[in-house]
Scaffold this motif. Structure first.
Motif, PDB file in Angstrom:
ATOM      1  N   GLN A  94       0.814  -1.216   0.000  1.00 14.60           N
ATOM      2  CA  GLN A  94       0.000   0.000   0.000  1.00 14.60           C
ATOM      3  C   GLN A  94       0.850   1.270   0.000  1.00 14.60           C
ATOM      4  OE1 GLN A  94      -2.920  -0.122   3.132  1.00 14.60           O
ATOM      5  NE2 GLN A  94      -3.607  -2.200   2.610  1.00 14.60           N
ATOM      6  N   GLY A  95       2.094   1.157  -0.404  1.00 11.96           N
ATOM      7  CA  GLY A  95       2.958   2.325  -0.428  1.00 11.96           C
ATOM      8  C   GLY A  95       3.891   2.363   0.774  1.00 11.96           C
ATOM      9  N   ASP A  96       4.666   3.442   0.870  1.00 12.57           N
ATOM     10  CA  ASP A  96       5.608   3.576   1.978  1.00 12.57           C
ATOM     11  C   ASP A  96       4.869   3.810   3.292  1.00 12.57           C
ATOM     12  OD1 ASP A  96       7.511   3.322   0.090  1.00 12.57           O
ATOM     13  OD2 ASP A  96       8.435   5.272   0.355  1.00 12.57           O
ATOM     14  N   LYS A  97       5.252   3.068   4.302  1.00 14.61           N
ATOM     15  CA  LYS A  97       4.643   3.192   5.621  1.00 14.61           C
ATOM     16  C   LYS A  97       5.745   3.377   6.662  1.00 14.61           C
ATOM     17  CE  LYS A  97       0.475   2.595   4.123  1.00 14.61           C
ATOM     18  NZ  LYS A  97      -0.540   3.687   4.159  1.00 14.61           N
ATOM     19  N   ARG A  98       5.428   4.152   7.677  1.00 10.07           N
ATOM     20  CA  ARG A  98       6.369   4.401   8.777  1.00 10.07           C
ATOM     21  C   ARG A  98       5.797   3.782  10.050  1.00 10.07           C
ATOM     22  NH1 ARG A  98       8.619  10.442  10.287  1.00 10.07           N
ATOM     23  NH2 ARG A  98       9.490   9.941  12.344  1.00 10.07           N
ATOM     24  N   VAL A  99       6.563   2.858  10.642  1.00 13.56           N
ATOM     25  CA  VAL A  99       6.076   2.076  11.777  1.00 13.56           C
ATOM     26  C   VAL A  99       7.052   2.218  12.940  1.00 13.56           C
ATOM     27  CG1 VAL A  99       5.233  -0.182  12.508  1.00 13.56           C
ATOM     28  CG2 VAL A  99       5.178   0.424  10.077  1.00 13.56           C
ATOM     29  N   PRO A 100       6.549   2.528  14.151  1.00 15.57           N
ATOM     30  CA  PRO A 100       7.448   2.646  15.317  1.00 15.57           C
ATOM     31  C   PRO A 100       8.016   1.293  15.741  1.00 15.57           C
ATOM     32  CG  PRO A 100       5.163   2.884  16.009  1.00 15.57           C
ATOM     33  CD  PRO A 100       5.157   2.842  14.500  1.00 15.57           C
ATOM     34  N   LEU A 101       9.188   1.346  16.371  1.00 17.61           N
ATOM     35  CA  LEU A 101       9.896   0.146  16.800  1.00 17.61           C
ATOM     36  C   LEU A 101       9.948   0.053  18.315  1.00 17.61           C
ATOM     37  CD1 LEU A 101      12.947   0.417  14.375  1.00 17.61           C
ATOM     38  CD2 LEU A 101      10.980  -1.100  14.099  1.00 17.61           C
ATOM     39  N   GLU A 102       9.964  -1.185  18.801  1.00 19.93           N
ATOM     40  CA  GLU A 102      10.115  -1.438  20.238  1.00 19.93           C
ATOM     41  C   GLU A 102      11.597  -1.691  20.521  1.00 19.93           C
ATOM     42  OE1 GLU A 102       9.023  -5.094  23.175  1.00 19.93           O
ATOM     43  OE2 GLU A 102       7.331  -4.259  22.025  1.00 19.93           O
ATOM     44  N   VAL A 103      12.249  -0.715  21.158  1.00 24.20           N
ATOM     45  CA  VAL A 103      13.680  -0.811  21.451  1.00 24.20           C
ATOM     46  C   VAL A 103      13.847  -0.756  22.962  1.00 24.20           C
ATOM     47  CG1 VAL A 103      15.965   0.157  21.055  1.00 24.20           C
ATOM     48  CG2 VAL A 103      14.226   0.319  19.275  1.00 24.20           C
TER      49      VAL A 103
END
Length: 408
Positions: A109-118
């Motif tokens: 669905q295109g470029d997506k920005r997803v947060p990470l668990e660090v």
């Protein structure tokens, strides 16, 4: 400076059902495209471009599928059950807002920005190096689902300064003890293998029960569980070995165990998962020690395995071993395991591995010759004092007049 490549497995933070479904659709599309390309001949596949394939995927994803299948993966595999989406280093970016890291990459669905668990400082330190772009190169990013959780698996390469080691740490691997690490001057760390053998037998018994009942899916899950557990054990052992090496400022010496599984073993021992060499994950431990040492700027050295536990720790001469008893050429007797490290009780060969350069020829000695009557052989390992091992090293340190005296 050493260039070290490693992989970061980054879990997504609070991933909702919508994005999880989008990831599933992306995986299905890449798997479908990969299997379609496998139906094409390798010659036609090499001429393919993204313009010649029909897929709902973005060009960054489809191009990577084509690139992978043009290589060895396209020759080995006949059908993919799952083909995880992957993008090169130009098509993903790392971001940080406040204390939250996130990654953006193309999906169906295109470029997506997803947060990470660090949650680990280990990952935070490496992510900061990626953001700073200081002596750190980004590799590919792969989207994967492991045990019900979605991850961004990222490879990175950075430069590690080499450390000049002043000591040697010998590491002997085995089954009664997973590993024994010892310095030349006697300090040692032991890693017992009793619990590993016990659990191997438990897994073996459970596998037999599941196979008899025809529960093959459960059998596969059990095999994966055993593999994960053994990898975790080796991670722990390798981490402590490297920590010990750093504490004593040492490089690590190990036996070269190539081909150990082809060596002779009784049918009774082979059928016992606690004793069989086929269940002995010696290479996995070696590999984990090697890359952890590289990350610390140190080096793993390998030495021939032959006679390391039969070598007299006092003189470097080959003696006899009968069960647990070692007998030297001068009649000296002691426990064979204790022999290798003098003051270390029941330690096999680790002192001799750490001190091997003082007693032996280079690693080019691939195969040991017969023990008796080989004093005059250039590649022999045993004889009467001085034996050929000691003589090989002693000759290299002598001047011409001394060599003439030895030859006479």
């Amino acid at each position: 400076m050493k260039r070290v490549t490693t992989t970061l497995k980054l879990k997504f933070l609070d991933l909702n059902a919508v994005k999880a479904e989008m990831f599933n659709q992306t995986v299905c599309a890449t798997t479908e495209l990969a299997n379609e390309l496998l139906r094409i001949s390798p010659k036609e596949r090499k001429a393919l471009t993204t313009a010649k394939v029909v897929t709902p995927l973005k060009s960054a994803l489809s191009n990577q599928v084509i690139r992978v299948l043009k290589g060895k993966a396209g020759q080995r595999v006949k059908h993919f059950k799952v083909f995880w989406p992957e993008v090169n280093n130009q098509n993903w970016k790392l971001h940080k807002v406040g204390s939250t890291y996130s990654v953006s990459f193309p999906t169906i669905q295109g470029d997506k920005r997803v947060p990470l668990e660090v949650s680990s400082s280990y990952y935070a330190e490496r992510l900061e190096r990626i953001l700073a772009e200081q002596d750190c190169e980004r590799g590919t990013l792969k989207l994967m689902k492991l045990r019900g959780c979605w991850y961004a698996v990222v490879s990175i390469t950075w430069e590690v300064p080499e450390v000049k080691s002043t000591e040697r740490l010998g590491v002997d691997r085995g089954q009664n003890r997973l590993a024994v690490a010892a310095t030349r001057w006697g300090r040692a760390v032991f890693f017992g293998g009793g619990e590993v053998a016990y659990r191997r037998r438990r897994f073996q018994k459970r596998r037999a029960q599941l196979q008899q009942a025809g529960k093959y899916r459960a059998l596969k899950r059990l095999e994966r569980k055993e593999a994960r557990w053994m990898r975790a054990v080796n991670h722990t052992v390798s981490r402590r070995i490297v920590r010990f090496a750093k504490a004593v400022n040492a490089d690590v010496w190990m036996e070269d165990l190539s081909g150990i599984r082809q060596s002779r073993q009784s049918q009774k021992a082979r059928s016992d998962a606690g004793k069989s060499r086929h269940t002995w994950s010696y290479y996995d431990l070696e590999w984990k020690v090697a890359y952890k040492l590289e990350m610390a700027g140190r080096t793993l050295h390998k030495r021939p395995a032959a006679y390391t536990s039969k070598t007299d720790h006092r003189t470097g001469l080959i003696g006899k071993r009968s069960g647990h008893l070692f007998t030297g050429q001068d009649g000296y007797c002691c426990d064979a395991d204790w022999n290798a490290a003098i003051l270390l009780r029941k330690t096999r060969s680790v002192m001799n591995i750490a001190r091997w350069d003082g007693f032996s020829c280079p690693l080019s000695l691939k195969e040991a010759l017969p023990v008796i009557g080989r004093v005059g052989s250039g590649d022999g390992v045993v004889g009467n004092p001085l034996n050929s091992l000691v003589l090989c090293t002693a000759r290299s340190a002598m001047n011409p007049s001394q060599l003439q005296a030895v030859g006479s």
